[in-house]
Design an enzyme around this catalytic site. Sequence first.
Site, PDB file in Angstrom:
ATOM      1  N   HIS A  51      31.638  33.082  40.661  1.00  0.00           N
ATOM      2  CA  HIS A  51      30.888  32.888  39.412  1.00  0.00           C
ATOM      3  C   HIS A  51      29.430  32.509  39.663  1.00  0.00           C
ATOM      4  O   HIS A  51      28.736  32.101  38.734  1.00  0.00           O
ATOM      5  CB  HIS A  51      31.559  31.804  38.565  1.00  0.00           C
ATOM      6  CG  HIS A  51      32.941  32.172  38.143  1.00  0.00           C
ATOM      7  ND1 HIS A  51      33.211  32.937  37.031  1.00  0.00           N
ATOM      8  CD2 HIS A  51      34.141  31.908  38.713  1.00  0.00           C
ATOM      9  CE1 HIS A  51      34.521  33.118  36.917  1.00  0.00           C
ATOM     10  NE2 HIS A  51      35.103  32.503  37.929  1.00  0.00           N
ATOM     11  N   SER A  68      35.331  27.665  37.995  1.00  0.00           N
ATOM     12  CA  SER A  68      35.592  28.767  37.067  1.00  0.00           C
ATOM     13  C   SER A  68      35.952  28.329  35.654  1.00  0.00           C
ATOM     14  O   SER A  68      35.737  29.072  34.711  1.00  0.00           O
ATOM     15  CB  SER A  68      36.688  29.666  37.625  1.00  0.00           C
ATOM     16  OG  SER A  68      37.851  28.919  37.905  1.00  0.00           O
ATOM     17  N   LYS A  73      33.016  39.995  38.335  1.00  0.00           N
ATOM     18  CA  LYS A  73      32.191  39.184  37.415  1.00  0.00           C
ATOM     19  C   LYS A  73      30.835  39.895  37.255  1.00  0.00           C
ATOM     20  O   LYS A  73      30.782  40.935  36.629  1.00  0.00           O
ATOM     21  CB  LYS A  73      32.022  37.756  37.937  1.00  0.00           C
ATOM     22  CG  LYS A  73      33.209  37.192  38.701  1.00  0.00           C
ATOM     23  CD  LYS A  73      34.383  36.814  37.843  1.00  0.00           C
ATOM     24  CE  LYS A  73      35.487  36.177  38.681  1.00  0.00           C
ATOM     25  NZ  LYS A  73      36.820  36.417  38.160  1.00  0.00           N
TER      26      LYS A  73
HETATM   27  C1  LIG Z   1      36.491  31.222  41.590  1.00  0.00           C
HETATM   28  C2  LIG Z   1      37.265  32.497  41.646  1.00  0.00           C
HETATM   29  N1  LIG Z   1      37.592  33.010  42.845  1.00  0.00           N
HETATM   30  C3  LIG Z   1      38.273  34.164  42.957  1.00  0.00           C
HETATM   31  C4  LIG Z   1      38.696  34.864  41.844  1.00  0.00           C
HETATM   32  C5  LIG Z   1      39.479  36.127  42.003  1.00  0.00           C
HETATM   33  O1  LIG Z   1      38.688  37.211  41.767  1.00  0.00           O
HETATM   34  P1  LIG Z   1      39.177  38.583  41.123  1.00  0.00           P
HETATM   35  O2  LIG Z   1      39.545  38.314  39.694  1.00  0.00           O
HETATM   36  O3  LIG Z   1      37.981  39.420  41.246  1.00  0.00           O
HETATM   37  O4  LIG Z   1      40.336  39.050  41.910  1.00  0.00           O
HETATM   38  C6  LIG Z   1      38.357  34.386  40.585  1.00  0.00           C
HETATM   39  C7  LIG Z   1      38.784  35.136  39.390  1.00  0.00           C
HETATM   40  O5  LIG Z   1      38.931  34.700  38.314  1.00  0.00           O
HETATM   41  C8  LIG Z   1      37.638  33.172  40.473  1.00  0.00           C
HETATM   42  O6  LIG Z   1      37.321  32.658  39.276  1.00  0.00           O
END
Ligand SMILES: Cc1ncc(COP(=O)(O)O)c(C=O)c1O
Length: 401
Positions: free
Chosen positions: A218, A190, A249
């Site tokens: 992502h 991320s 996203k």
């Molecule tokens: C790799 C990853 N997993 C999970 C999440 C969590 O998702 P959400 O923001 O939709 O709760 C994020 C959010 O930034 C993320 O970048």
Amino acid sequence: MPMDIFSKCYGFKQAEEVRESGYYPYFIPIEENRGSRVVMKGREVIMIGSNNYLGLSMDPRVKEAAKKAVDRFGTSCSGSRLINGTFVLHVELENRLARFVGREAALVFTAGYLANLGSISAILGRKEHILSDRYNHASIVDGIMLSIGLTGGQVKLHRYHHNNPEHLEKTLAGLPADEAKLIVTDGVFSMEGDIARLPDLKKVADRYQARIYLDEAHALGVLGATGRGTEEHYGGDKFADLVMGTFSKSFGGIGGFVAGDPVVIDYIKHFSRPLIFTASMPPAMIGAVMATLEIIEKEPEHTHRLQQIARYMIKGFKDLGFQVGVAETPIIPLLIGNDEKTFMFWKALFDNGVYANPIVSPAVPPDRSLLRTSYMSIHTDSELDQVLEVCGREGKKLGII
Ligand SMILES: Cc1ncc(COP(=O)(O)O)c(C=O)c1O
């Protein structure tokens, strides 16, 4: 005198100091959302800090689907999935998501964060091992912490070097052969936008009978010819045993899911505290995400445009002399390596009409502070050129390039 529990709050001065200096970059309200541009502090800026990769949160079809779902089911489910909080919409979305990622079953959570927390903590039990990439997202880390808490410390965490199957193998080799193991990795990382070496991870996993959990937050809508993510990027084999995704996203919403074998998904359904002890995803969001999913399936051109933008911007930044690490997706980090300079660069861009995200420790190691830029398929060519021009000019002034 006993200590006041709030004394640490009253002693916390750093944020206020930075606010006073004018370099505080967090919690700035967006006054208007115009897609690739937003209004902040009364000025329009080009947004290169959003994960709305396909620009679908503003698509009229998606907005309309959200409204229709509200008309039919109201604004909230007012309950847990386990009891009164499952609408037919949840089930329909789960079936469609399972098909999208090529699995037999899926389970929807109220946030992507909760999907990781709830799936990982449900799956891990006593005397079991979790092998986690050092750069994995905080929601994965928190899911592991919850499992450690729930088992009284009997889940064993092993963090392997970033995107390094060789180090993973070394770690696995030192563990008892008869104890169960789960490998967990982001598909696209991320912060720096690099792609997990999934086929190599799978080979190692097979040698040690370990399962793989893949976070596609992502990657869905971003990687592969039809936006089906990291597995499609590597040719389409099913490398992972569980695939997790978020709706915040490419899907332009909020919520998350996990997909895999129906027996395993059913188990998670019954043992996941972050699924059971919170109210379910609201109807408007399910309506929106179903519309987005249909658009992603029927109109791969959005994903193709995004991939073309990623290539253009990576080359553009490299040509200007920026360090972009191993960027290969629409997440393009501009590596700076110094917190103060990162904030100065963020402000210089903001003052010149460009919003990006400054990322400093502990989100990244202290020597890897960076400006995280990310792109949407709706960015125009002239916006992209303007971003490159401003970054080049301001980066030179600050000695970053
Ligand atoms: C790799 C990853 N997993 C999970 C999440 C969590 O998702 P959400 O923001 O939709 O709760 C994020 C959010 O930034 C993320 O970048």
